[in-house]
Motif scaffolding. Structure first.
Motif, mmCIF file in Angstrom:
data_model
loop_
_atom_site.group_PDB
_atom_site.id
_atom_site.type_symbol
_atom_site.label_atom_id
_atom_site.label_comp_id
_atom_site.label_asym_id
_atom_site.label_seq_id
_atom_site.Cartn_x
_atom_site.Cartn_y
_atom_site.Cartn_z
ATOM 1 N N LYS B 54 0.829 -1.207 0.000
ATOM 2 C CA LYS B 54 0.000 0.000 0.000
ATOM 3 C C LYS B 54 0.860 1.251 0.000
ATOM 4 O O LYS B 54 0.585 2.226 -0.716
ATOM 5 N N LEU B 55 1.897 1.232 0.822
ATOM 6 C CA LEU B 55 2.779 2.410 0.914
ATOM 7 C C LEU B 55 3.467 2.672 -0.424
ATOM 8 O O LEU B 55 3.606 3.823 -0.850
ATOM 9 N N ILE B 56 3.902 1.606 -1.092
ATOM 10 C CA ILE B 56 4.553 1.773 -2.398
ATOM 11 C C ILE B 56 3.560 2.328 -3.418
ATOM 12 O O ILE B 56 3.841 3.308 -4.117
ATOM 13 N N GLU B 57 2.392 1.696 -3.463
ATOM 14 C CA GLU B 57 1.383 2.088 -4.463
ATOM 15 C C GLU B 57 0.989 3.558 -4.312
ATOM 16 O O GLU B 57 0.700 4.242 -5.306
ATOM 17 N N ALA B 58 0.979 4.033 -3.065
ATOM 18 C CA ALA B 58 0.550 5.410 -2.823
ATOM 19 C C ALA B 58 1.543 6.414 -3.408
ATOM 20 O O ALA B 58 1.165 7.503 -3.834
ATOM 21 N N VAL B 59 2.832 6.044 -3.413
ATOM 22 C CA VAL B 59 3.856 6.982 -3.888
ATOM 23 C C VAL B 59 4.257 6.694 -5.331
ATOM 24 O O VAL B 59 4.453 7.615 -6.134
ATOM 25 N N TYR B 60 4.392 5.436 -5.663
ATOM 26 C CA TYR B 60 4.858 5.028 -6.999
ATOM 27 C C TYR B 60 3.908 4.004 -7.619
ATOM 28 O O TYR B 60 4.251 2.817 -7.712
ATOM 29 N N PRO B 61 2.724 4.452 -8.032
ATOM 30 C CA PRO B 61 1.755 3.488 -8.578
ATOM 31 C C PRO B 61 2.247 2.798 -9.848
ATOM 32 O O PRO B 61 1.687 1.771 -10.242
ATOM 33 N N ASP B 62 3.306 3.334 -10.469
ATOM 34 C CA ASP B 62 3.815 2.729 -11.699
ATOM 35 C C ASP B 62 5.008 1.796 -11.466
ATOM 36 O O ASP B 62 5.473 1.127 -12.385
ATOM 37 N N HIS B 63 5.530 1.750 -10.245
ATOM 38 C CA HIS B 63 6.664 0.870 -9.971
ATOM 39 C C HIS B 63 6.206 -0.584 -9.809
ATOM 40 O O HIS B 63 5.106 -0.843 -9.318
ATOM 41 N N GLY B 64 7.074 -1.512 -10.160
ATOM 42 C CA GLY B 64 6.792 -2.916 -9.951
ATOM 43 C C GLY B 64 7.054 -3.326 -8.506
ATOM 44 O O GLY B 64 7.740 -2.619 -7.762
ATOM 45 N N ILE B 65 6.497 -4.456 -8.123
ATOM 46 C CA ILE B 65 6.715 -4.990 -6.778
ATOM 47 C C ILE B 65 6.985 -6.491 -6.864
ATOM 48 O O ILE B 65 6.248 -7.227 -7.522
ATOM 49 N N ILE B 66 8.061 -6.922 -6.214
ATOM 50 C CA ILE B 66 8.368 -8.344 -6.077
ATOM 51 C C ILE B 66 8.331 -8.640 -4.585
ATOM 52 O O ILE B 66 9.119 -8.088 -3.821
ATOM 53 N N GLY B 67 7.377 -9.469 -4.161
ATOM 54 C CA GLY B 67 7.249 -9.722 -2.725
ATOM 55 C C GLY B 67 7.129 -11.197 -2.430
ATOM 56 O O GLY B 67 6.717 -11.979 -3.294
ATOM 57 N N GLU B 68 7.470 -11.587 -1.192
ATOM 58 C CA GLU B 68 7.447 -13.008 -0.858
ATOM 59 C C GLU B 68 6.029 -13.567 -0.807
ATOM 60 O O GLU B 68 5.791 -14.679 -1.270
ATOM 61 N N GLU B 69 5.102 -12.804 -0.257
ATOM 62 C CA GLU B 69 3.782 -13.376 0.022
ATOM 63 C C GLU B 69 2.779 -13.231 -1.116
ATOM 64 O O GLU B 69 1.920 -14.080 -1.299
ATOM 65 N N PHE B 70 2.866 -12.127 -1.870
ATOM 66 C CA PHE B 70 1.807 -11.853 -2.839
ATOM 67 C C PHE B 70 2.305 -11.725 -4.277
ATOM 68 O O PHE B 70 1.659 -11.097 -5.118
ATOM 69 N N GLY B 71 3.479 -12.278 -4.547
ATOM 70 C CA GLY B 71 3.938 -12.345 -5.927
ATOM 71 C C GLY B 71 4.376 -11.025 -6.520
ATOM 72 O O GLY B 71 4.624 -10.039 -5.808
ATOM 73 N N ASN B 72 4.466 -11.023 -7.861
ATOM 74 C CA ASN B 72 5.045 -9.884 -8.574
ATOM 75 C C ASN B 72 3.994 -9.129 -9.384
ATOM 76 O O ASN B 72 3.120 -9.736 -9.999
#
Lengths: 258, 258
Positions: B54-72
């Motif tokens: 949520k914190l990432i999406e709020a600042v950088y909605p266009d950035h990608g995310i790779i996370g352990e629990e909820f995938g990429n």
């Protein structure tokens, strides 16, 4: 009650003072340290034990002291303070906040008061014979896990085992659901808080295990030597702790089956 | 500079928020917890990662995310946040304050920002490509140990090695002065602060190792895969970090000698 407020107050003061020194030493930049020499660590060990001994002498000049760094004094006194300034020195050097300061008071050889203090996470387990163990003042309870297959077992290091002891431990370990290696006295504190179900060690010294007994027992756990006998200052250093009697019995059985 | 204040501020905010959740979860009484189910742990993992996303999406909605629990998500973005809510879940369950939250930002696959945060001991390592690594704001330095014989080596667990990898690690381990088993990313933080000289792991995932690179390199260390190649999000998960180039070269040589 064999443990009075004066003893309790002293034990807390000892743990507080040790923590002050160890927090400073742990935070210190050890980048240039020579690990073979390891003098800064020895310095912290000695500084803490010297201070602990002073605090004891000021309140109980007639009590005996058993300590890791400076040996034993007044061994004929019925009361013996058994202290380890840094249990888990290896973890301390490696910057892992799982080392602890151990403080025990034994009467006629039986530990009646035990403190396991982790100064970085600021966790203090206090055990008093016949009373409920606390962690930071709140009741601590061992787990209800009664099945080896579901149990989380831990040992400080298999390096301390003789080949025969290693075989016994392997047999027990294989029957358990989960294994943790490494941890020292902090493992027994974890057991007292229900995070670990069985802890087995060998080669421990009185200053390594005396503080564990009141903490583990007051949290509902069982802690004995590998023959199932209660721990006292003269125990042989093979220790098995379990979250409850059922688990202890099952674990001991596997450990002894030769 | 590729990392700007907005990115840094976000990374700190993410670590702060994760710490708040994890401190609460760590202190919680897990006595009645069923370890096979381990739901409270999964709950903390998920709660933290959800919040970080949520914190990432709020600042950088266009950035990608790779996370352990909820995938990429948004894997084609040049910027990828690579996050592990709890690295060292096993330590977390066992009540050992050596788990960490890992936060990295990769640009075109190369980690340019890394945070290793231990919320119990309240230690935060921050690494930014091309800049000096800090621990809680103060410069962190790797050790000057340049001899394997004096080096303290560590690995998270030999359980993650294939038999061939285990043989390689054993060879290197035997040449080193001191061995620590267990520790996860916290070992690399220790290396960045000069408390550990070599750390070797295999089987790591991008969210396990991306944050390590800026932290270790900015502290003067070298971190590569087992072929000596720089780490990027697509590296194979075999990681070797050393306090300096000399030590890295010597360690890599032993690791590769087949």
């Amino acid at each position: 009650m064999q443990v009075d407020n004066r003893m309790l107050s002293l034990a807390h003061r000892m743990a507080d003072s040790a923590g002050d020194i160890l927090r400073r030493a742990f935070r210190a930049d050890m980048a240039v340290e020579n690990k073979e020499d390891a003098s800064p660590v020895t310095a912290a060990d000695r500084e803490v034990e010297t201070m602990l001994r002073k605090l004891i002498e000021a309140v109980y000049p007639d009590h005996g002291i058993i300590g890791e760094e400076f040996g034993n004094i007044r061994t004929s006194s019925p009361f013996q303070w058994v202290i380890d300034p840094i249990d888990g020195t290896h973890a301390f050097i490696a910057g892992q906040p799982t080392f602890t300061t151990l403080i025990a008071l034994a009467k006629d050889g039986v530990p009646i008061l035990g403190v396991i203090d982790q100064p970085i996470s600021k966790e203090r387990w206090l055990g008093v014979m016949g009373e409920a163990t606390t962690r930071n003042g709140a009741p601590a309870h061992t787990s209800r896990c009664a099945s080896l297959a579901k149990a989380a077992i831990a040992t400080t290091s298999t390096n301390y085992f003789t080949p025969e002891q290693a075989t016994s431990f392997e047999r027990l370990k294989r029957a358990c659901g989960h294994v943790t290696l490494g941890g020292d006295a902090y493992l027994y504190a974890g057991l007292a808080s229900g995070k670990m179900d069985i802890v087995v060690d060998a080669g421990l010294k009185p200053y390594d295990f005396c503080a564990l007994k009141p903490v583990v027992e007051g949290a509902g756990g069982i802690i004995t030597d590998w023959n199932g006998k209660p721990l006292n200052v003269a125990s042989d250093g093979r220790v098995i702790a379990a979250a409850n009697e059922e688990l202890h019995k099952a674990a001991l059985h596997l450990l002894q089956r030769d």
